[in-house]
Write a protein that holds these residues in place. Structure first.
Motif, PDB file in Angstrom:
ATOM      1  N   THR A  47       0.855  -1.181   0.000  1.00  0.00           N
ATOM      2  CA  THR A  47       0.000   0.000   0.000  1.00  0.00           C
ATOM      3  C   THR A  47       0.890   1.231   0.000  1.00  0.00           C
ATOM      4  O   THR A  47       1.597   1.495   0.979  1.00  0.00           O
ATOM      5  CB  THR A  47      -0.919   0.020   1.232  1.00  0.00           C
ATOM      6  OG1 THR A  47      -1.738  -1.151   1.220  1.00  0.00           O
ATOM      7  CG2 THR A  47      -1.793   1.255   1.221  1.00  0.00           C
ATOM      8  N   ILE A  48       0.908   1.956  -1.111  1.00  0.00           N
ATOM      9  CA  ILE A  48       1.765   3.135  -1.250  1.00  0.00           C
ATOM     10  C   ILE A  48       0.903   4.325  -1.626  1.00  0.00           C
ATOM     11  O   ILE A  48       0.111   4.261  -2.574  1.00  0.00           O
ATOM     12  CB  ILE A  48       2.853   2.894  -2.310  1.00  0.00           C
ATOM     13  CG1 ILE A  48       3.775   1.756  -1.861  1.00  0.00           C
ATOM     14  CG2 ILE A  48       3.655   4.168  -2.563  1.00  0.00           C
ATOM     15  CD1 ILE A  48       4.862   1.417  -2.831  1.00  0.00           C
ATOM     16  N   ASN A  49       1.052   5.397  -0.882  1.00  0.00           N
ATOM     17  CA  ASN A  49       0.311   6.610  -1.197  1.00  0.00           C
ATOM     18  C   ASN A  49       0.839   7.220  -2.486  1.00  0.00           C
ATOM     19  O   ASN A  49       2.061   7.352  -2.665  1.00  0.00           O
ATOM     20  CB  ASN A  49       0.436   7.614  -0.047  1.00  0.00           C
ATOM     21  CG  ASN A  49      -0.273   7.139   1.207  1.00  0.00           C
ATOM     22  OD1 ASN A  49      -1.465   6.847   1.186  1.00  0.00           O
ATOM     23  ND2 ASN A  49       0.451   7.064   2.316  1.00  0.00           N
ATOM     24  N   PRO A  50      -0.040   7.581  -3.408  1.00  0.00           N
ATOM     25  CA  PRO A  50       0.403   8.125  -4.703  1.00  0.00           C
ATOM     26  C   PRO A  50       1.280   9.364  -4.540  1.00  0.00           C
ATOM     27  O   PRO A  50       1.024  10.216  -3.674  1.00  0.00           O
ATOM     28  CB  PRO A  50      -0.923   8.469  -5.400  1.00  0.00           C
ATOM     29  CG  PRO A  50      -1.913   7.533  -4.783  1.00  0.00           C
ATOM     30  CD  PRO A  50      -1.501   7.423  -3.351  1.00  0.00           C
ATOM     31  N   TYR A  51       2.294   9.456  -5.390  1.00  0.00           N
ATOM     32  CA  TYR A  51       3.218  10.587  -5.321  1.00  0.00           C
ATOM     33  C   TYR A  51       3.769  10.871  -6.709  1.00  0.00           C
ATOM     34  O   TYR A  51       3.658  10.054  -7.630  1.00  0.00           O
ATOM     35  CB  TYR A  51       4.367  10.289  -4.356  1.00  0.00           C
ATOM     36  CG  TYR A  51       5.296   9.193  -4.825  1.00  0.00           C
ATOM     37  CD1 TYR A  51       6.432   9.485  -5.575  1.00  0.00           C
ATOM     38  CD2 TYR A  51       5.029   7.855  -4.526  1.00  0.00           C
ATOM     39  CE1 TYR A  51       7.275   8.481  -6.024  1.00  0.00           C
ATOM     40  CE2 TYR A  51       5.871   6.843  -4.967  1.00  0.00           C
ATOM     41  CZ  TYR A  51       6.993   7.165  -5.716  1.00  0.00           C
ATOM     42  OH  TYR A  51       7.826   6.166  -6.165  1.00  0.00           O
TER      43      TYR A  51
ATOM     44  N   LEU B  86       4.597  16.138  -5.086  1.00  0.00           N
ATOM     45  CA  LEU B  86       3.168  16.056  -4.811  1.00  0.00           C
ATOM     46  C   LEU B  86       2.848  14.670  -4.260  1.00  0.00           C
ATOM     47  O   LEU B  86       3.390  13.669  -4.729  1.00  0.00           O
ATOM     48  CB  LEU B  86       2.347  16.306  -6.082  1.00  0.00           C
ATOM     49  CG  LEU B  86       2.637  17.594  -6.857  1.00  0.00           C
ATOM     50  CD1 LEU B  86       3.567  17.308  -8.032  1.00  0.00           C
ATOM     51  CD2 LEU B  86       1.345  18.230  -7.363  1.00  0.00           C
ATOM     52  N   ARG B  87       1.939  14.610  -3.291  1.00  0.00           N
ATOM     53  CA  ARG B  87       1.603  13.332  -2.673  1.00  0.00           C
ATOM     54  C   ARG B  87       0.174  13.402  -2.122  1.00  0.00           C
ATOM     55  O   ARG B  87      -0.275  14.458  -1.686  1.00  0.00           O
ATOM     56  CB  ARG B  87       2.598  13.024  -1.544  1.00  0.00           C
ATOM     57  CG  ARG B  87       2.520  11.632  -0.959  1.00  0.00           C
ATOM     58  CD  ARG B  87       3.774  11.349  -0.145  1.00  0.00           C
ATOM     59  NE  ARG B  87       3.730  10.050   0.511  1.00  0.00           N
ATOM     60  CZ  ARG B  87       3.565   9.884   1.821  1.00  0.00           C
ATOM     61  NH1 ARG B  87       3.428  10.933   2.614  1.00  0.00           N
ATOM     62  NH2 ARG B  87       3.542   8.676   2.351  1.00  0.00           N
ATOM     63  N   ARG B  88      -0.500  12.269  -2.167  1.00  0.00           N
ATOM     64  CA  ARG B  88      -1.867  12.186  -1.662  1.00  0.00           C
ATOM     65  C   ARG B  88      -2.019  10.955  -0.781  1.00  0.00           C
ATOM     66  O   ARG B  88      -1.337   9.942  -0.988  1.00  0.00           O
ATOM     67  CB  ARG B  88      -2.873  12.119  -2.813  1.00  0.00           C
ATOM     68  CG  ARG B  88      -2.952  13.352  -3.674  1.00  0.00           C
ATOM     69  CD  ARG B  88      -3.497  14.547  -2.902  1.00  0.00           C
ATOM     70  NE  ARG B  88      -3.717  15.695  -3.765  1.00  0.00           N
ATOM     71  CZ  ARG B  88      -2.779  16.604  -4.060  1.00  0.00           C
ATOM     72  NH1 ARG B  88      -1.550  16.484  -3.572  1.00  0.00           N
ATOM     73  NH2 ARG B  88      -3.074  17.624  -4.861  1.00  0.00           N
ATOM     74  N   GLN B  89      -2.935  11.039   0.155  1.00  0.00           N
ATOM     75  CA  GLN B  89      -3.210   9.915   1.037  1.00  0.00           C
ATOM     76  C   GLN B  89      -4.361   9.090   0.481  1.00  0.00           C
ATOM     77  O   GLN B  89      -5.363   9.638  -0.001  1.00  0.00           O
ATOM     78  CB  GLN B  89      -3.559  10.410   2.437  1.00  0.00           C
ATOM     79  CG  GLN B  89      -3.554   9.324   3.496  1.00  0.00           C
ATOM     80  CD  GLN B  89      -3.514   9.910   4.900  1.00  0.00           C
ATOM     81  OE1 GLN B  89      -3.829  11.073   5.105  1.00  0.00           O
ATOM     82  NE2 GLN B  89      -3.106   9.107   5.873  1.00  0.00           N
ATOM     83  N   LEU B  90      -4.218   7.786   0.548  1.00  0.00           N
ATOM     84  CA  LEU B  90      -5.267   6.900   0.044  1.00  0.00           C
ATOM     85  C   LEU B  90      -6.499   6.937   0.947  1.00  0.00           C
ATOM     86  O   LEU B  90      -6.388   7.059   2.172  1.00  0.00           O
ATOM     87  CB  LEU B  90      -4.735   5.471  -0.037  1.00  0.00           C
ATOM     88  CG  LEU B  90      -3.649   5.197  -1.077  1.00  0.00           C
ATOM     89  CD1 LEU B  90      -3.083   3.796  -0.897  1.00  0.00           C
ATOM     90  CD2 LEU B  90      -4.201   5.364  -2.477  1.00  0.00           C
ATOM     91  N   ASP B  91      -7.669   6.818   0.343  1.00  0.00           N
ATOM     92  CA  ASP B  91      -8.910   6.721   1.113  1.00  0.00           C
ATOM     93  C   ASP B  91      -9.000   5.336   1.755  1.00  0.00           C
ATOM     94  O   ASP B  91      -8.683   4.318   1.125  1.00  0.00           O
ATOM     95  CB  ASP B  91     -10.122   6.942   0.204  1.00  0.00           C
ATOM     96  CG  ASP B  91     -10.227   8.375  -0.275  1.00  0.00           C
ATOM     97  OD1 ASP B  91      -9.732   9.271   0.441  1.00  0.00           O
ATOM     98  OD2 ASP B  91     -10.781   8.599  -1.365  1.00  0.00           O
ATOM     99  N   ARG B  92      -9.451   5.320   2.988  1.00  0.00           N
ATOM    100  CA  ARG B  92      -9.619   4.055   3.692  1.00  0.00           C
ATOM    101  C   ARG B  92     -11.008   3.984   4.325  1.00  0.00           C
ATOM    102  O   ARG B  92     -11.576   4.999   4.715  1.00  0.00           O
ATOM    103  CB  ARG B  92      -8.543   3.899   4.772  1.00  0.00           C
ATOM    104  CG  ARG B  92      -7.150   3.598   4.211  1.00  0.00           C
ATOM    105  CD  ARG B  92      -6.099   3.573   5.304  1.00  0.00           C
ATOM    106  NE  ARG B  92      -4.837   3.024   4.851  1.00  0.00           N
ATOM    107  CZ  ARG B  92      -3.939   3.682   4.150  1.00  0.00           C
ATOM    108  NH1 ARG B  92      -4.156   4.943   3.821  1.00  0.00           N
ATOM    109  NH2 ARG B  92      -2.817   3.092   3.770  1.00  0.00           N
ATOM    110  N   ASP B  93     -11.492   2.768   4.408  1.00  0.00           N
ATOM    111  CA  ASP B  93     -12.778   2.493   5.055  1.00  0.00           C
ATOM    112  C   ASP B  93     -12.568   1.368   6.045  1.00  0.00           C
ATOM    113  O   ASP B  93     -12.189   0.253   5.653  1.00  0.00           O
ATOM    114  CB  ASP B  93     -13.829   2.093   4.006  1.00  0.00           C
ATOM    115  CG  ASP B  93     -15.211   1.899   4.616  1.00  0.00           C
ATOM    116  OD1 ASP B  93     -15.386   2.232   5.807  1.00  0.00           O
ATOM    117  OD2 ASP B  93     -16.102   1.403   3.905  1.00  0.00           O
ATOM    118  N   SER B  94     -12.739   1.673   7.327  1.00  0.00           N
ATOM    119  CA  SER B  94     -12.487   0.698   8.395  1.00  0.00           C
ATOM    120  C   SER B  94     -11.067   0.148   8.325  1.00  0.00           C
ATOM    121  O   SER B  94     -10.819  -1.039   8.544  1.00  0.00           O
ATOM    122  CB  SER B  94     -13.494  -0.459   8.306  1.00  0.00           C
ATOM    123  OG  SER B  94     -14.819   0.016   8.430  1.00  0.00           O
TER     124      SER B  94
END
Length: 363
Positions: free
Chosen positions: A265-269, A281-289
């Protein structure tokens, strides 16, 4: 000899993909060092096939890849091939050239070997075997900035590799740099001066990279590229010689440890090169539970593309294949990108074009 920048690349899919989407060839491309990794498997179709295709593309352009096996472990399958990695790749790339071009194969070697300044006589002998098949230049890579017995060492390398006159290039490798260190600059300048005295005025490249090993935070930042400033100081301090610029593109100079098996699991950059600097530039992945939401990597990268394309530093969708792909990754566009290799491919493609088009004072 005209100014020729250099980029050092790891043997990874994203880097190879960028080489397969070079521009139309109106401008000369940067020289390319391909650093071999244990993950390149003989007879494999993945990385090996992409490496061969990339080397074929560079050879067709008249700029054979510089191939460096220094990261290969002794247990690597490629290192254990009969004749070693150089002979094996020479055969594979040359055969691929013949299959594609037939009688129109360029009269040039499949690649140029890179050896450390401290290369053993056995390694030098393997280069001599390549020379017997087809004469070629060689590249000597210096990680030690000392100049003691330099001339004697260069003569030894030339003699054992059966090298023709004026066929040796030198790369001074500073590795990862975080700032301009005056002491390091002074040592690099002394070595560059000594090398230009021995090899001629246009055979030396200074290589360094500042891309961090880890990515922290999610705010967009613009930082300097100290490798450019270091090169300018060294180049201006060596009289009567042209010192070429080299960097590691958009990745950290040293390879990371192999990832653990299973999905990562790698946050896009994205690292986007601009004159003298880089936009991160970097973004955090959406998570559910606690679990990553399916498709969130592509969505997050689309957000990166939206921001970048709207910035004044964006070079335009026609600048390179990578820039065209980035523009297409915006929301509502025709492209998507959800893997590290795709992000690196686009950023590297832009970086290659940046080095190709920019004059030395605008790197």
């Amino acid at each position: 000899m005209s100014f020729r920048p250099l980029i050092a690349m790891k043997s990874k899919m994203g880097e190879f993909d960028s080489l397969l989407h070079l521009g139309d060839g109106k401008n000369s491309t940067p020289r390319v060092i391909i650093e071999l990794l244990d993950s390149v498997q003989p007879e494999g179709r993945g990385l090996l096939r992409s490496l061969v295709l990339a080397a074929v593309e560079l050879s067709k352009r008249g700029d054979p890849a510089w191939i460096d096996p220094y990261l290969l472990s002794s247990a690597a399958a490629l290192a254990q091939c009969p004749g070693g990695p150089f002979e094996y790749l020479d055969n594979r790339i040359e055969n691929a050239l013949h299959e594609e071009l037939g009688l129109f194969v360029p009269d040039a070697p499949a690649f140029v070997p890179v050896i450390p300044a401290s290369a053993t006589d056995d390694r030098l002998g393997s280069v001599a075997m390549l020379q017997e098949h087809r004469p070629r230049d060689i590249v000597v890579r210096f990680r030690d900035l000392g100049t003691a017995q330099l001339g004697e060492r260069l003569r030894h390398i030339a003699r054992l590799t059966h090298l023709a006159d004026n066929a040796m290039h030198a790369v001074i490798d500073l590795g990862h740099v975080e700032n301009v260190d005056p002491q390091q600059v002074g040592l690099a300048m002394s070595l560059a001066t000594a090398l230009s005295d021995h090899l001629g005025p246009a055979s030396t490249t200074l290589l360094a990279g500042s891309t961090p090993a880890t990515r922290n935070g999610f705010a967009t930042t613009v930082r300097d590229r100290p490798e450019v400033r270091i090169w300018r100081e060294v180049a201006s301090g060596v009289s009567d010689a042209q010192i070429h610029y080299g960097d590691y593109g958009v990745v950290h100079p040293r390879t990371s440890a192999p990832a653990a098996p299973g999905p990562r699991t790698i946050n896009p950059y994205l690292f986007y090169t601009v004159p003298g600097g880089v936009i991160a530039l970097r973004r955090q992945l959406d998570r559910d539970s606690g679990k990553v939401v399916e498709g969130s990597a592509g969505e997050a990268f689309s957000d990166i593309a939206d921001e970048l394309v709207a910035r004044p530093e964006f070079a335009g969708s026609s600048y390179s294949w990578g820039d065209r792909e980035l523009a297409g990754c915006r929301r509502g566009g025709s492209r998507t990108a959800s893997t590290v290799s795709r992000w690196v491919a686009m950023a590297t493609s832009h970086h290659l074009e940046h080095l190709t088009r920019r004059p030395p004072d605008e790197l």
